[in-house]
Design a protein around this motif. Structure first.
Motif: not given
Length: 152
Positions: A36-41, A46-57, A79-89
């Motif tokens: 869980v990326d609870a930091d709006p930055q 990005y470290t996990a190789g994903r871009e911010e999901n701007k629609e559903n955060t 890969e399904t063993a690791m997922s990310i949930l990002s708070v977004g900007l």
């Protein structure tokens, strides 16, 4: 699901690096991991190789505009063993927009309970502030890691 939060009010102490290394290590040991990326930055995103999901955060899920499942993404498409949930900007507005809600410090914990059966561990990276998102992360935590820089 065990929830581990990395936090410190000081920036630049390797919270994000440690969070990702811990999550990747747990995944490599065969555990299912939600980060869980609870930091709006969004540095963990990005470290996990994903871009911010701007629609559903995560922020939109906390506001009730989407489900936690809609806001989650796999860190790797195959890969399904690791997922990310990002708070977004947009999460920068969390302190102002969510402050009037009752039980506001339990919103993340309640959201994570909906996916708890799908993961063994949840690793949460926080912003270098003690705002509402960090308070939510600490409320959801089973364990807290506070990275430090040792300076004289």
């Amino acid at each position: 699901m065990k929830t581990i939060v990395l936090t410190n009010q000081k920036g630049g102490v390797a919270k994000t690096t440690t969070a990702y290394a811990l999550a990747a290590g747990l995944r490599n040991k065969g555990y299912r991991v939600l980060i869980v990326d609870a930091d709006p930055q969004s540095n963990l995103t990005y470290t996990a190789g994903r871009e911010e999901n701007k629609e559903n955060t995560l922020y939109e899920a906390l506001k009730g505009n989407c489900t936690v499942f809609e806001a989650m993404r796999n860190t790797n498409p195959i890969e399904t063993a690791m997922s990310i949930l990002s708070v977004g900007l947009a999460g920068t507005a969390a302190d102002m927009e969510l402050a009037s809600r009752t039980a506001r410090e339990y919103m993340l914990k309640e959201a994570l309970e909906k996916v708890a059966d799908d993961y063994d561990f949840c690793v949460i990276d926080t912003a270098p502030t003690l705002g509402l998102l960090t308070l939510n992360a600490l409320t959801a935590a089973d364990r807290v890691i506070i990275p430090l820089n040792l300076e004289v």
